[in-house]
Write a protein that holds these residues in place. Sequence first.
Motif, PDB file in Angstrom:
ATOM      1  N   LEU A   1      41.505  32.309  45.381  1.00  0.00           N
ATOM      2  CA  LEU A   1      42.720  31.806  46.011  1.00  0.00           C
ATOM      3  C   LEU A   1      43.117  30.464  45.414  1.00  0.00           C
ATOM      4  O   LEU A   1      42.303  29.772  44.797  1.00  0.00           O
ATOM      5  N   ASN A   2      44.349  30.094  45.635  1.00  0.00           N
ATOM      6  CA  ASN A   2      44.873  28.838  45.110  1.00  0.00           C
ATOM      7  C   ASN A   2      44.562  27.718  46.095  1.00  0.00           C
ATOM      8  O   ASN A   2      45.005  27.757  47.256  1.00  0.00           O
ATOM      9  N   VAL A   3      43.810  26.708  45.661  1.00  0.00           N
ATOM     10  CA  VAL A   3      43.459  25.597  46.563  1.00  0.00           C
ATOM     11  C   VAL A   3      44.704  24.838  47.013  1.00  0.00           C
ATOM     12  O   VAL A   3      44.668  24.128  48.030  1.00  0.00           O
ATOM     13  N   GLU A   4      45.795  24.977  46.275  1.00  0.00           N
ATOM     14  CA  GLU A   4      47.043  24.325  46.664  1.00  0.00           C
ATOM     15  C   GLU A   4      47.608  24.884  47.966  1.00  0.00           C
ATOM     16  O   GLU A   4      48.455  24.257  48.607  1.00  0.00           O
ATOM     17  N   ASP A   5      47.138  26.073  48.349  1.00  0.00           N
ATOM     18  CA  ASP A   5      47.637  26.704  49.568  1.00  0.00           C
ATOM     19  C   ASP A   5      46.883  26.244  50.818  1.00  0.00           C
ATOM     20  O   ASP A   5      47.202  26.666  51.936  1.00  0.00           O
ATOM     21  N   PHE A   6      45.871  25.402  50.641  1.00  0.00           N
ATOM     22  CA  PHE A   6      45.073  24.925  51.767  1.00  0.00           C
ATOM     23  C   PHE A   6      44.972  23.398  51.737  1.00  0.00           C
ATOM     24  O   PHE A   6      44.941  22.789  50.661  1.00  0.00           O
ATOM     25  N   SER A   7      44.919  22.832  52.924  1.00  0.00           N
ATOM     26  CA  SER A   7      44.681  21.390  53.034  1.00  0.00           C
ATOM     27  C   SER A   7      43.350  21.176  53.736  1.00  0.00           C
ATOM     28  O   SER A   7      43.119  21.720  54.823  1.00  0.00           O
ATOM     29  N   ILE A   8      42.475  20.415  53.087  1.00  0.00           N
ATOM     30  CA  ILE A   8      41.130  20.199  53.612  1.00  0.00           C
ATOM     31  C   ILE A   8      40.852  18.702  53.697  1.00  0.00           C
ATOM     32  O   ILE A   8      41.095  17.964  52.739  1.00  0.00           O
ATOM     33  N   ILE A   9      40.353  18.278  54.842  1.00  0.00           N
ATOM     34  CA  ILE A   9      39.953  16.886  55.042  1.00  0.00           C
ATOM     35  C   ILE A   9      38.484  16.849  55.439  1.00  0.00           C
ATOM     36  O   ILE A   9      38.034  17.633  56.273  1.00  0.00           O
ATOM     37  N   GLY A  10      37.734  15.945  54.813  1.00  0.00           N
ATOM     38  CA  GLY A  10      36.329  15.759  55.139  1.00  0.00           C
ATOM     39  C   GLY A  10      36.120  14.463  55.904  1.00  0.00           C
ATOM     40  O   GLY A  10      37.064  13.856  56.414  1.00  0.00           O
ATOM     41  N   CYS A  11      34.880  14.045  55.981  1.00  0.00           N
ATOM     42  CA  CYS A  11      34.559  12.789  56.644  1.00  0.00           C
ATOM     43  C   CYS A  11      33.319  12.187  56.000  1.00  0.00           C
ATOM     44  O   CYS A  11      32.354  12.900  55.726  1.00  0.00           O
ATOM     45  N   ASP A  12      33.338  10.893  55.773  1.00  0.00           N
ATOM     46  CA  ASP A  12      32.252  10.055  55.236  1.00  0.00           C
ATOM     47  C   ASP A  12      32.741   9.206  54.077  1.00  0.00           C
ATOM     48  O   ASP A  12      32.393   8.061  53.942  1.00  0.00           O
ATOM     49  N   ASP A  13      33.544   9.816  53.169  1.00  0.00           N
ATOM     50  CA  ASP A  13      33.937   9.198  51.902  1.00  0.00           C
ATOM     51  C   ASP A  13      32.704   8.868  51.067  1.00  0.00           C
ATOM     52  O   ASP A  13      32.506   7.723  50.633  1.00  0.00           O
ATOM     53  N   ILE A  14      31.890   9.896  50.822  1.00  0.00           N
ATOM     54  CA  ILE A  14      30.769   9.730  49.897  1.00  0.00           C
ATOM     55  C   ILE A  14      31.332   9.621  48.489  1.00  0.00           C
ATOM     56  O   ILE A  14      32.473   9.994  48.217  1.00  0.00           O
ATOM     57  N   ILE A  15      30.538   9.120  47.566  1.00  0.00           N
ATOM     58  CA  ILE A  15      31.016   8.878  46.199  1.00  0.00           C
ATOM     59  C   ILE A  15      31.559  10.147  45.553  1.00  0.00           C
ATOM     60  O   ILE A  15      32.583  10.133  44.858  1.00  0.00           O
ATOM     61  N   ALA A  16      30.901  11.283  45.797  1.00  0.00           N
ATOM     62  CA  ALA A  16      31.302  12.543  45.154  1.00  0.00           C
ATOM     63  C   ALA A  16      32.694  13.001  45.583  1.00  0.00           C
ATOM     64  O   ALA A  16      33.352  13.754  44.839  1.00  0.00           O
ATOM     65  N   SER A  17      33.178  12.547  46.734  1.00  0.00           N
ATOM     66  CA  SER A  17      34.443  13.064  47.256  1.00  0.00           C
ATOM     67  C   SER A  17      35.632  12.753  46.356  1.00  0.00           C
ATOM     68  O   SER A  17      36.606  13.503  46.331  1.00  0.00           O
ATOM     69  N   GLN A  18      35.549  11.659  45.607  1.00  0.00           N
ATOM     70  CA  GLN A  18      36.687  11.311  44.748  1.00  0.00           C
ATOM     71  C   GLN A  18      36.653  12.009  43.393  1.00  0.00           C
ATOM     72  O   GLN A  18      37.616  11.946  42.632  1.00  0.00           O
ATOM     73  N   TYR A  19      35.536  12.725  43.107  1.00  0.00           N
ATOM     74  CA  TYR A  19      35.392  13.366  41.795  1.00  0.00           C
ATOM     75  C   TYR A  19      35.479  14.888  41.831  1.00  0.00           C
ATOM     76  O   TYR A  19      35.447  15.528  40.792  1.00  0.00           O
ATOM     77  N   VAL A  20      35.575  15.494  43.031  1.00  0.00           N
ATOM     78  CA  VAL A  20      35.725  16.946  43.099  1.00  0.00           C
ATOM     79  C   VAL A  20      37.157  17.307  42.724  1.00  0.00           C
ATOM     80  O   VAL A  20      38.031  16.436  42.632  1.00  0.00           O
ATOM     81  N   ASP A  21      37.405  18.598  42.524  1.00  0.00           N
ATOM     82  CA  ASP A  21      38.737  19.060  42.125  1.00  0.00           C
ATOM     83  C   ASP A  21      39.263  20.032  43.184  1.00  0.00           C
ATOM     84  O   ASP A  21      38.732  21.119  43.352  1.00  0.00           O
ATOM     85  N   PRO A  22      40.307  19.631  43.916  1.00  0.00           N
ATOM     86  CA  PRO A  22      41.015  18.354  43.874  1.00  0.00           C
ATOM     87  C   PRO A  22      40.228  17.257  44.611  1.00  0.00           C
ATOM     88  O   PRO A  22      39.391  17.583  45.459  1.00  0.00           O
ATOM     89  N   PRO A  23      40.500  15.993  44.279  1.00  0.00           N
ATOM     90  CA  PRO A  23      39.837  14.894  44.992  1.00  0.00           C
ATOM     91  C   PRO A  23      40.052  15.026  46.499  1.00  0.00           C
ATOM     92  O   PRO A  23      41.143  15.377  46.952  1.00  0.00           O
ATOM     93  N   LEU A  24      39.014  14.725  47.252  1.00  0.00           N
ATOM     94  CA  LEU A  24      38.991  15.051  48.674  1.00  0.00           C
ATOM     95  C   LEU A  24      39.625  13.961  49.549  1.00  0.00           C
ATOM     96  O   LEU A  24      39.233  12.797  49.489  1.00  0.00           O
TER      97      LEU A  24
END
Length: 340
Positions: free
Chosen positions: A267-290
């Motif tokens: 599926l196209n990740v553009e069709d979903f909006s996902i929010i996490g919690c913590d702001d760990i370092i890895a979150s800014q480097y995933v695709d798309p950035p979290l």
Amino acid sequence: MKMTIKEIAKLAGVSQATVSKIINNYSDVGEKTKKKVLNIMDEHGYRPSYSAQSLAKNVTNVIGVIYAGKINAQFNHPYFVEVVSSFKKTIGLNGYDLLFFSNERFHKGDENYLARCAHYNVDGCIIIGGDDVEPSIYDLDRSTIPCMGVDIELKGERSSYIMTDNNKVSSLTVEHFYMQGHREIAFIGGNEGSMVTEQRLHAFKNAMTSYGIPIREEWILTGDYFEESGYKAMKKLLAFDKVPSAIFAISDLMAIGALQAVKDEGLNVEDFSIIGCDDIIASQYVDPPLTTVRQNKEKLGKIAALMLTDIIKDKLQPSFVKVEPELIIRKSCKAKKIST
């Protein structure tokens, strides 16, 4: 009535000098005798009361670190690593070293943190909260040993605790989803019974109700704060006839797992909006950035260290501190596409 060293010695069948040596961690006492005396002390809730002069001699400048409950999940989680790292830095500047306690060999109901802390004569403890907390944690909390909790509620006379404002975590998330046009919102929490999960889920439902957004119970799922559980939860959501457009996962690792599940389904990740919690370092480097709700891990650790130091020095009454979270907007959460 408070026990005395003389009474402890009589119950254990040893001399008062032996009990004193055990309290002060002398090495010339056999392990069998030491264990017997410490168990008796624990059973009777005995904690040595030092005079000002003897207290000065018994200060160890050692702080116990206890991961309560499921140790493996917490010890490896980036959130707790960063909090404890900040705590270590600040408490170290105040002249303390850390002693990590293990709970992996414990059996349910057979824990003995209080006796072990008395054995090592720690000046205080930081307790990192988790799931399935051992009953012995609360024996320690009720003792005279200064305790500072992180993500665990402590109520002892020499205890305080700190956590992120979990109500704000969820309200910020739902508000952002709402402003982005989302009305089909799912929730992926941690373990059932987890204090953090319960607080965030309660606040999530309240915020949804405030904005008039329908709550679908089948879209409320649980995990364990790690990637695989987020992945499995997202797979379940994608299998429903009606699929949510927005997903709030209460840890970044679960959110990252959810993103991967979308990709693996083709599926196209553009069709979903996902929010996490913590702001760990890895979150800014995933695709798309979290997009995530940042817990101020440095502040949590630093305040915990300062508060525990004040408790040890009798400068602080039992208290509770909430730290404000912050929404960090990245590319994993987008405005909902309007159908034409």
